[in-house]
Design an enzyme around this catalytic site. Structure first.
Site, PDB file in Angstrom:
ATOM      1  CD  GLU A  61     -29.341  -6.494   8.299  1.00  0.00           C
ATOM      2  OE1 GLU A  61     -30.275  -7.219   7.912  1.00  0.00           O
ATOM      3  OE2 GLU A  61     -28.480  -6.018   7.522  1.00  0.00           O
TER       4      GLU A  61
ATOM      5  CG  ASP B 298     -26.947  -4.317   4.412  1.00  0.00           C
ATOM      6  OD1 ASP B 298     -28.004  -4.915   4.665  1.00  0.00           O
ATOM      7  OD2 ASP B 298     -26.044  -4.779   3.683  1.00  0.00           O
TER       8      ASP B 298
END
Length: 646
Positions: free
Chosen positions: A327, A290
């Site tokens: 990401e 993330d």
């Protein structure tokens, strides 16, 4: 209370003590004494009970209080606590990570709790929303044809890190990087979540499905300077976090109040140790990071050319062969899609998502970029000479609209989040097909089905690694909420009755997945990179006329012919985002009068004619094919091999 003497219980930076008689299942925690001087970055508070950063399991009292961890008083009665674990006491029965080739991987992003929490799941109430509940639905995942589940955060997180009256549902609020989240277990004994997670991994592996964890190493649930003291803040605040120039405050590149100091040596070690633990002891197959661009920042917040933590992860032998997915951006504007550091990282391709959405809602000037994404986004990735699957292709994920809502809402509807609809992205590139929200208009619903199938087709069949969101195969809706992080209710849960309501879409996805993974592949070590593949490809672009593609600003359609050497087949694809039907010429392949082209996909048709089995696909009667408005057509020539169960 066992005091640790710095003269006898400390070696260099490491504090240690032997406690006789401790066994697995023992609950414990830490207190840390030291100066409380926020202006210098020190926030020691011996009144606070702290989680062990390396704790392998966590217990949470029923009266847990995030608020008590913010106040000055002792919070022992209401604090989370760690549990002693013997990670080797588990029978894996010969299980090992699957190491599935990336070229045969289809990722299904899902939420463990939301997958089976809805009463319609058919799972017994005690197991709904748990690892055990997911096990009961493995047959469904296998039938759907996905080859990997990407689980939204399963590390222990603070469910109270949410607006008043709501809960943190998504789990992007970690408090432990080694412990599975306790409420995701149907067993509530201290060691239950550990064993139940491993049972789930073992069962998924037996079904040929890999397990990828969505990991959050960019921030913790301790929040900003007003946040609670749960673990790292009370142990060594200035080491674990990037502090602002005013050292009483935190740098906030994550958008959640604090930022982990990932390239500090102690923090780097903790991150790598966590990943190794989940691979070696918990048998997971990969990780999605993330806001991974934060891992490129140094303690001053500047982006590093060679971030030590990323190379630590990539070069660790225990992690060799695991899938590493970034990401590749953060909340402070560092956008690294196409330039993320490392040789083996794959990336969520946010540009694919945005351009595919824009193309199918009819925006101008998208044909060139859209065509590039069909080929694996070489304009972004070709310079790296990497494998085709460096691009993770997706149109929807947990963050934003579901696929149903992408074609049903022009605007976000996040009022239930309690922030006056200010939260969540405003740039959704969605189109409601003429009506905002649910409708009984059959014409609108038919168009929405078509758009859904368009997005799924391009996601599955573009070069790269495809990923789609839990429930998109049944048009799951969040009623226009594009930031449902705090909605642990039917807004976010998978309503299994939708499978019957949208059986045609579900069938379409299943057929796409089955064909995606059924391919002849060269050995993984001999695979060519994206640029080599494109140079060798026998590919030609077309418009409505053969050999005359329209790359102009006002063009909304493109066609191409490509030969797939491993399949010994020829494909002709037509993608029409124009709002009227268009007649496209088809290539003539021989001098006989018989047209060899057969129709595989036409998203304008109703189920079951929208996608056919190759073996029974219908012949195309003429060398011109009328492609309906906003639809995708795929034709083929060749003798397909017999499909077998994956």
């Amino acid at each position: 209370m066992i005091r640790i003497d710095p003269s006898t219980n400390r070696t260099y930076h490491y504090w240690h003590v032997f406690v006789s008689g401790v066994r697995a299942g023992q609950i414990y925690s830490y207190r840390a004494e030291g100066p409380y001087d926020p202006s210098s970055g020190m926030r020691f508070d011996p009144a606070k009970v702290l989680l062990d950063p390396y704790g392998r399991a966590t217990v949470v009292p029923t009266n847990y209080s995030r608020e008590a961890a913010r106040k000055q008083d002792d919070n022992c009665a209401t604090a989370m606590k760690s549990v002693v674990v013997d990670p080797h006491v588990y029978d894996w029965e010969g299980d090992t990570p699957l190491n599935r080739p990336s070229s045969r991987t289809i990722i299904y992003e899902m939420h463990v709790h939301g997958f089976t929490r809805h009463p319609s799941s058919g799972v017994a109430e005690k197991k709904r929303g748990t690892f055990a509940g997911l096990i009961e639905k493995i047959a469904y995942l296998r039938e759907l044809g996905v080859t990997a589940v990407e689980l939204m955060p399963v590390f222990q997180f603070d469910h109270q890190d949410a607006p008043p009256g709501l809960v943190n549902y998504w789990g992007y609020a970690p408090v432990s990087f080694f412990a599975p989240h306790h409420t995701y277990s149907s067993r509530q004994d201290p060691l239950g979540p550990l064993d139940e997670f491993r049972d789930m991994v073992k069962a998924l592996h037996r079904a040929g499905i890999e397990v990828i964890l969505d990991v959050v190493f960019n921030h913790t649930a301790e929040g900003d300077h007003n946040g609670p003291t749960l673990s790292l803040r009370g142990l060594d605040n200035s080491t674990y976090y990037i502090l602002d120039k005013d050292r009483a405050r935190y740098a906030n590149y994550s958008g959640t109040g604090n930022t982990l100091n990932a390239n500090q040596p102690i923090v780097r070690r903790m991150i790598v140790d966590s990943l190794r633990y989940w691979v070696e002891e918990m048998h997971v197959d990969g990780f999605r990071f993330d806001l991974a661009a934060i891992l490129e920042r140094d303690e001053s917040g500047q982006a590093l050319q060679n971030p030590p933590v990323l190379w630590d992860i990539e070069s660790d032998p225990a992690l060799a062969g695991t899938k590493l997915i970034a990401e590749a951006w953060d909340a402070a504007g560092l956008y690294q899609v196409g330039s993320f550091i490392g040789d083996s990282w794959k990336e969520w391709n946010g540009r694919f998502r945005d351009d595919v959405r824009s193309f199918f809602r009819g925006e101008n000037g998208l044909v060139g970029r859209f065509a590039d994404h069909l080929l694996g986004s070489p304009s972004i990735y070709a310079h790296k000479e990497r494998e085709v699957e460096q691009s993770i292709n997706y149109v929807t994920c947990h963050d934003g609209f579901t696929l149903n809502d992408l074609v049903s809402y022009d605007h976000k509807h996040n009022e239930a989040n309690g922030e006056d609809n200010r939260d969540g992205a405003n740039d959704n590139r969605s189109w409601n097909c003429g009506v905002e929200g649910p409708t009984v208009d059959a014409t609108v619903e038919q168009l929405r089905n078509r758009q859904v199938k368009n997005f799924l087709t391009v996601t599955m069949l573009s070069a790269g690694m495809p990923m789609f969101l839990m429930g998109d195969e049944a048009r799951r809706t969040q009623s226009g909420n594009n930031n449902a992080y705090c909605q642990d209710n039917e807004t976010s849960w998978f309503d299994w009755t939708l499978l019957a309501k949208h059986a045609g879409v579900h069938r379409f996805v299943t057929e796409l997945n089955a064909r995606r993974v059924f391919r002849e592949l060269e050995p993984e070590g001999e695979r060519v990179c994206l640029t080599q593949l494109l140079r060798a490809a026998n590919l030609s672009w077309h418009g409505v006329k053969l050999g005359q593609p329209d790359w102009g600003e006002s063009s909304h359609s493109i066609a191409f012919t490509v030969e797939i050497h491993t399949e010994k087949m020829l494909f002709h694809s037509i993608l029409n985002a124009y709002w009227e039907a268009l007649d496209f010429e088809l290539p003539r392949l021989d001098k006989t009068s018989e047209n060899p082209w057969r129709r595989w996909i036409d998203t304008a048709l109703d189920s079951p004619h929208d996608i056919l089995q190759w073996e029974t696909a219908e012949s195309v009667p003429a060398y011109v094919y009328r492609v309906q408005a906003r639809s995708v057509v795929m034709l083929f020539v060749g003798a397909p091999r017999q499909q077998v169960t994956n």
